[in-house]
Design a protein around this motif. Structure first.
Motif, PDB file in Angstrom:
ATOM      1  N   LEU A   1       0.833  -1.203   0.000  1.00  0.00           N
ATOM      2  CA  LEU A   1       0.000   0.000   0.000  1.00  0.00           C
ATOM      3  C   LEU A   1       0.868   1.253   0.000  1.00  0.00           C
ATOM      4  CD1 LEU A   1      -2.659  -1.102   2.660  1.00  0.00           C
ATOM      5  CD2 LEU A   1      -2.714  -1.434   0.170  1.00  0.00           C
ATOM      6  N   ASP A   2       1.939   1.244   0.779  1.00  0.00           N
ATOM      7  CA  ASP A   2       2.852   2.395   0.794  1.00  0.00           C
ATOM      8  C   ASP A   2       3.499   2.597  -0.579  1.00  0.00           C
ATOM      9  OD1 ASP A   2       2.516   3.183   3.487  1.00  0.00           O
ATOM     10  OD2 ASP A   2       3.854   1.574   4.146  1.00  0.00           O
ATOM     11  N   ARG A   3       3.868   1.499  -1.218  1.00  0.00           N
ATOM     12  CA  ARG A   3       4.490   1.595  -2.539  1.00  0.00           C
ATOM     13  C   ARG A   3       3.496   2.195  -3.551  1.00  0.00           C
ATOM     14  NH1 ARG A   3       7.212  -2.630  -2.345  1.00  0.00           N
ATOM     15  NH2 ARG A   3       5.504  -4.047  -2.760  1.00  0.00           N
ATOM     16  N   ALA A   4       2.235   1.781  -3.477  1.00  0.00           N
ATOM     17  CA  ALA A   4       1.217   2.339  -4.366  1.00  0.00           C
ATOM     18  C   ALA A   4       1.051   3.834  -4.125  1.00  0.00           C
ATOM     19  CB  ALA A   4      -0.110   1.613  -4.158  1.00  0.00           C
ATOM     20  N   ALA A   5       1.064   4.238  -2.858  1.00  0.00           N
ATOM     21  CA  ALA A   5       0.938   5.660  -2.548  1.00  0.00           C
ATOM     22  C   ALA A   5       2.113   6.453  -3.102  1.00  0.00           C
ATOM     23  CB  ALA A   5       0.829   5.855  -1.039  1.00  0.00           C
ATOM     24  N   LEU A   6       3.311   5.902  -3.000  1.00  0.00           N
ATOM     25  CA  LEU A   6       4.492   6.559  -3.564  1.00  0.00           C
ATOM     26  C   LEU A   6       4.364   6.720  -5.071  1.00  0.00           C
ATOM     27  CD1 LEU A   6       7.237   4.673  -1.520  1.00  0.00           C
ATOM     28  CD2 LEU A   6       6.776   7.131  -1.400  1.00  0.00           C
ATOM     29  N   MET A   7       3.878   5.675  -5.742  1.00  0.00           N
ATOM     30  CA  MET A   7       3.683   5.765  -7.186  1.00  0.00           C
ATOM     31  C   MET A   7       2.658   6.825  -7.546  1.00  0.00           C
ATOM     32  SD  MET A   7       3.735   1.828  -8.584  1.00  0.00           S
ATOM     33  CE  MET A   7       3.482   2.385 -10.279  1.00  0.00           C
ATOM     34  N   VAL A   8       1.543   6.846  -6.820  1.00  0.00           N
ATOM     35  CA  VAL A   8       0.499   7.839  -7.117  1.00  0.00           C
ATOM     36  C   VAL A   8       1.045   9.258  -6.944  1.00  0.00           C
ATOM     37  CG1 VAL A   8      -1.729   8.754  -6.398  1.00  0.00           C
ATOM     38  CG2 VAL A   8      -1.390   6.282  -6.512  1.00  0.00           C
ATOM     39  N   ALA A   9       1.731   9.495  -5.840  1.00  0.00           N
ATOM     40  CA  ALA A   9       2.280  10.831  -5.599  1.00  0.00           C
ATOM     41  C   ALA A   9       3.254  11.236  -6.702  1.00  0.00           C
ATOM     42  CB  ALA A   9       2.969  10.872  -4.238  1.00  0.00           C
ATOM     43  N   ARG A  10       4.074  10.290  -7.167  1.00  0.00           N
ATOM     44  CA  ARG A  10       5.021  10.600  -8.242  1.00  0.00           C
ATOM     45  C   ARG A  10       4.304  10.849  -9.560  1.00  0.00           C
ATOM     46  NH1 ARG A  10       7.660  12.640 -11.169  1.00  0.00           N
ATOM     47  NH2 ARG A  10       9.736  12.155 -12.006  1.00  0.00           N
ATOM     48  N   LEU A  11       3.285  10.070  -9.843  1.00  0.00           N
ATOM     49  CA  LEU A  11       2.570  10.216 -11.111  1.00  0.00           C
ATOM     50  C   LEU A  11       1.771  11.510 -11.173  1.00  0.00           C
ATOM     51  CD1 LEU A  11       1.474   6.495 -11.476  1.00  0.00           C
ATOM     52  CD2 LEU A  11       3.124   7.708 -12.899  1.00  0.00           C
ATOM     53  N   LYS A  12       1.355  11.995 -10.027  1.00  0.00           N
ATOM     54  CA  LYS A  12       0.716  13.315 -10.010  1.00  0.00           C
ATOM     55  C   LYS A  12       1.679  14.387 -10.499  1.00  0.00           C
ATOM     56  CE  LYS A  12      -2.265  14.502  -6.826  1.00  0.00           C
ATOM     57  NZ  LYS A  12      -2.941  14.790  -5.539  1.00  0.00           N
TER      58      LYS A  12
ATOM     59  N   ALA B   1      -8.433   3.683   1.176  1.00  0.00           N
ATOM     60  CA  ALA B   1      -8.453   4.941   1.929  1.00  0.00           C
ATOM     61  C   ALA B   1      -7.071   5.214   2.522  1.00  0.00           C
ATOM     62  CB  ALA B   1      -9.512   4.879   3.023  1.00  0.00           C
ATOM     63  N   TYR B   2      -6.400   4.170   2.992  1.00  0.00           N
ATOM     64  CA  TYR B   2      -5.040   4.322   3.520  1.00  0.00           C
ATOM     65  C   TYR B   2      -4.110   4.860   2.435  1.00  0.00           C
ATOM     66  CZ  TYR B   2      -0.398   3.047   5.253  1.00  0.00           C
ATOM     67  OH  TYR B   2       0.924   3.075   5.646  1.00  0.00           O
ATOM     68  N   VAL B   3      -4.209   4.301   1.222  1.00  0.00           N
ATOM     69  CA  VAL B   3      -3.361   4.760   0.125  1.00  0.00           C
ATOM     70  C   VAL B   3      -3.618   6.239  -0.168  1.00  0.00           C
ATOM     71  CG1 VAL B   3      -2.891   4.519  -2.349  1.00  0.00           C
ATOM     72  CG2 VAL B   3      -3.128   2.473  -0.928  1.00  0.00           C
ATOM     73  N   LEU B   4      -4.882   6.624  -0.260  1.00  0.00           N
ATOM     74  CA  LEU B   4      -5.212   8.015  -0.578  1.00  0.00           C
ATOM     75  C   LEU B   4      -4.763   8.965   0.531  1.00  0.00           C
ATOM     76  CD1 LEU B   4      -8.759   7.593  -2.172  1.00  0.00           C
ATOM     77  CD2 LEU B   4      -6.509   7.437  -3.241  1.00  0.00           C
ATOM     78  N   ASP B   5      -4.918   8.547   1.784  1.00  0.00           N
ATOM     79  CA  ASP B   5      -4.440   9.372   2.906  1.00  0.00           C
ATOM     80  C   ASP B   5      -2.917   9.521   2.841  1.00  0.00           C
ATOM     81  OD1 ASP B   5      -7.015   9.575   3.843  1.00  0.00           O
ATOM     82  OD2 ASP B   5      -6.799   7.967   5.336  1.00  0.00           O
ATOM     83  N   ARG B   6      -2.251   8.419   2.519  1.00  0.00           N
ATOM     84  CA  ARG B   6      -0.784   8.439   2.453  1.00  0.00           C
ATOM     85  C   ARG B   6      -0.296   9.347   1.328  1.00  0.00           C
ATOM     86  NH1 ARG B   6       3.507   8.941   4.141  1.00  0.00           N
ATOM     87  NH2 ARG B   6       5.268   7.502   4.030  1.00  0.00           N
ATOM     88  N   VAL B   7      -1.010   9.379   0.232  1.00  0.00           N
ATOM     89  CA  VAL B   7      -0.644  10.289  -0.868  1.00  0.00           C
ATOM     90  C   VAL B   7      -0.681  11.735  -0.380  1.00  0.00           C
ATOM     91  CG1 VAL B   7      -1.358  11.183  -3.119  1.00  0.00           C
ATOM     92  CG2 VAL B   7      -1.397   8.725  -2.696  1.00  0.00           C
ATOM     93  N   GLU B   8      -1.713  12.082   0.353  1.00  0.00           N
ATOM     94  CA  GLU B   8      -1.826  13.450   0.869  1.00  0.00           C
ATOM     95  C   GLU B   8      -0.663  13.767   1.811  1.00  0.00           C
ATOM     96  OE1 GLU B   8      -5.692  13.711   2.614  1.00  0.00           O
ATOM     97  OE2 GLU B   8      -6.741  13.294   0.724  1.00  0.00           O
ATOM     98  N   GLN B   9      -0.251  12.792   2.614  1.00  0.00           N
ATOM     99  CA  GLN B   9       0.892  13.014   3.505  1.00  0.00           C
ATOM    100  C   GLN B   9       2.178  13.212   2.713  1.00  0.00           C
ATOM    101  OE1 GLN B   9       1.004   9.609   6.082  1.00  0.00           O
ATOM    102  NE2 GLN B   9      -0.907  10.126   7.146  1.00  0.00           N
TER     103      GLN B   9
END
Length: 506
Positions: free
Chosen positions: A266-277, A297-305
């Motif tokens: 989940l953390d890795r997915a959040a990192l990818m999303v943040a980078r792709l933004k 929801a955890y992934v989306l919250d982590r992206v915001e962080q």
């Protein structure tokens, strides 16, 4: 609505992929609807996509879940797979979706059918993705032409049309075709694009750079997939067509599993999303198995962080496949200059295409007297049944020996480097490849090269991506012409076009 959020520059769009299973009772359906209810309450997921017989296996039709989502106030994005539909059923489904308020489709060819009841079902692939996007575009006008020069009239459709592209192909031929076909899809009417699953950040970036180079501003969503370890192993073994799972990532997941790092994926997915933004994507299409909404929801919250904290080094979430070919010079330079495309190398195995081209020029163009005489001969032969039967025998004998001709009645050899897609391509695609190839090999017959890789290797060595993507695409085949003479049909079509031009000028 999905269309509104995709076209609002200030919004970053999240969608998530639901996968209906085999079956129809509450055990299979309720988890999907529970996820939808939580997503609706959270509000950050703008649409839930619904797969259509993924992996070539029968499952609950996406319309069943789609109608339930409409009732619950969250927009469904229906996967519209073409492997099981001919053009009549395609039209029927479109009418059904309009009736039920299903306004968004993701058009894709679909995985080749897997063996099931008494073996493998017969694949359809009557229309390809480009042709269906064009059909939907024509239907928006309330009519579309047919080959009898008449028009079918009906209430105009209003459908948001999505398509798919893979920027993650390893070989040059595969990747160039993906980009060329994407340009055809966009020209045919695609309203937005979702990438195939991938884990190479440079490849994600390359796609946005490519579209910028082409001057295209279509909404683009990155596919961020969150696999379990067993699924990652299956992907690495090539069990799912078109998806490349880097061995390095599987090894990383093995270590994480041994350490009990349950949230690592989940953390890795959040990192990818943040980078792709940061890469210019308008949104992200999330997917995975055994994912309750709390994980999303955890992934989306982590992206915001991460947007506040900043991103760590890319080694945490970037996993390219060794030996990958890149359209732009790689690694992508950090300077402010324009990124330079790699020189293409088509035509590495031209074979005897020069002789085939010469034959085409001599007999199927009016450049020489031979072409004009051959046209008259074919049209004359068509005027009598005995003469026509003789011509059919001649055509079948020559083309069966040289091209393994299947006598489809509408020959496209000239457009595929004189290789016949009706014989060599399991999906019989005439406008470029599907996305299921792996390392240049066919999805259905992995011991063979992909048909369109072979075509690329036989093209003129001066071929460019622009020439491959040049309009127009080939229209659907008229299967009423099967087993008839493609020679007669070709010259009859030319004759009809000339008559139409004379009528218009007169």
């Amino acid at each position: 609505m999905l269309q509104t959020t995709l076209n609002t520059p200030s919004e970053f769009t999240y969608t998530f992929e639901l996968v209906p299973r085999q079956g129809f009772d509450r055990k299979q359906v309720d988890p999907l609807l529970d996820f939808a209810a939580e997503a609706k309450e959270d509000g950050r997921i703008k649409a839930l996509s619904i797969t259509d017989n993924p992996g070539g296996n029968p499952a609950l039709a996406p319309v069943a879940i789609g109608t339930e989502l409409v009732k619950r106030g969250i927009e469904p994005l229906i996967h519209f797979s073409l492997k099981d539909k001919n053009r009549n059923q395609i039209g029927s489904h479109i009418y059904l979706y309009q009736r039920l308020g299903l306004r968004s489709l993701l058009v894709m060819g679909g995985d080749f059918p897997n063996p099931g009841y008494y073996g493998r079902g017969k694949p359809v692939y009557d229309l390809d993705t480009i042709q269906v996007l064009q059909l939907l575009k024509d239907m928006e006008k309330g009519h579309y032409p047919d080959r009898r020069s008449t028009r079918n009239h009906f209430p105009p459709s209003r459908i948001l049309k999505g398509c798919v592209v893979s920027p993650f192909k390893v070989r040059e031929a595969e990747q160039v075709w993906q980009y060329a076909k994407l340009l055809h899809k966009i020209r045919a009417g695609a309203d937005f694009v979702i990438t195939q699953v991938g884990f190479d950040i440079a490849k994600f970036e390359e796609l946005t750079t490519f579209l910028d180079e082409q001057g295209i501003t279509i909404p683009l969503l990155a596919n961020v997939f969150i696999p379990t370890l067993p699924l990652a192993r299956a992907l690495a073994a090539g069990k799912i067509p078109g998806i490349l799972m880097p061995e390095e990532l599987v090894a990383r997941m093995e270590v994480e599993a041994a350490a009990g790092a349950d949230k690592a994926r989940l953390d890795r997915a959040a990192l990818m999303v943040a980078r792709l933004k940061q890469c210019g994507y308008q949104g992200v299409h999330l997917g995975g198995v055994k994912l309750p909404f709390k994980d999303i929801a955890y992934v989306l919250d982590r992206v915001e962080q991460l947007e506040q904290e900043g991103l760590p080094d890319t080694e945490e979430y970037d996993f390219p496949v060794p030996g990958t070919w890149y359209y732009f010079q790689h690694p992508l330079s950090e300077d402010k200059g324009k990124k330079t495309a790699q020189p293409l190398t088509p035509g590495t195995a031209p074979g005897t295409t020069r002789l085939h081209k010469l034959g085409h020029t001599l007999f199927f163009t009016d450049q020489y007297v031979t072409g004009r005489l051959f046209a008259r001969f074919c049209l004359f032969s068509a005027q009598g049944q005995r003469r026509l039967n003789t011509l059919l025998w001649l055509e079948k004998t020559i083309k069966r020996q040289v091209y393994n001709c299947q006598m489809c009645g509408e020959c496209t050899l000239f457009h595929s480097a004189f290789l016949c897609p009706q014989w060599h391509c399991p999906k019989r695609l005439i406008n470029g490849p599907c996305g299921g190839s792996k390392q240049g090999k066919c999805e259905v017959h992995p011991e063979r090269l992909c048909f369109w890789v072979r075509v690329y290797n036989r093209l003129d060595n001066q071929t460019t991506l622009s020439s491959l993507a040049a309009p127009p695409h080939l229209p659907p085949k008229d299967w009423g012409r099967e087993k008839t003479s493609s020679w007669v049909n070709f010259f009859s079509g030319q004759q009809n076009e000339q008559e139409d031009e004379r009528e218009e000028s007169g």
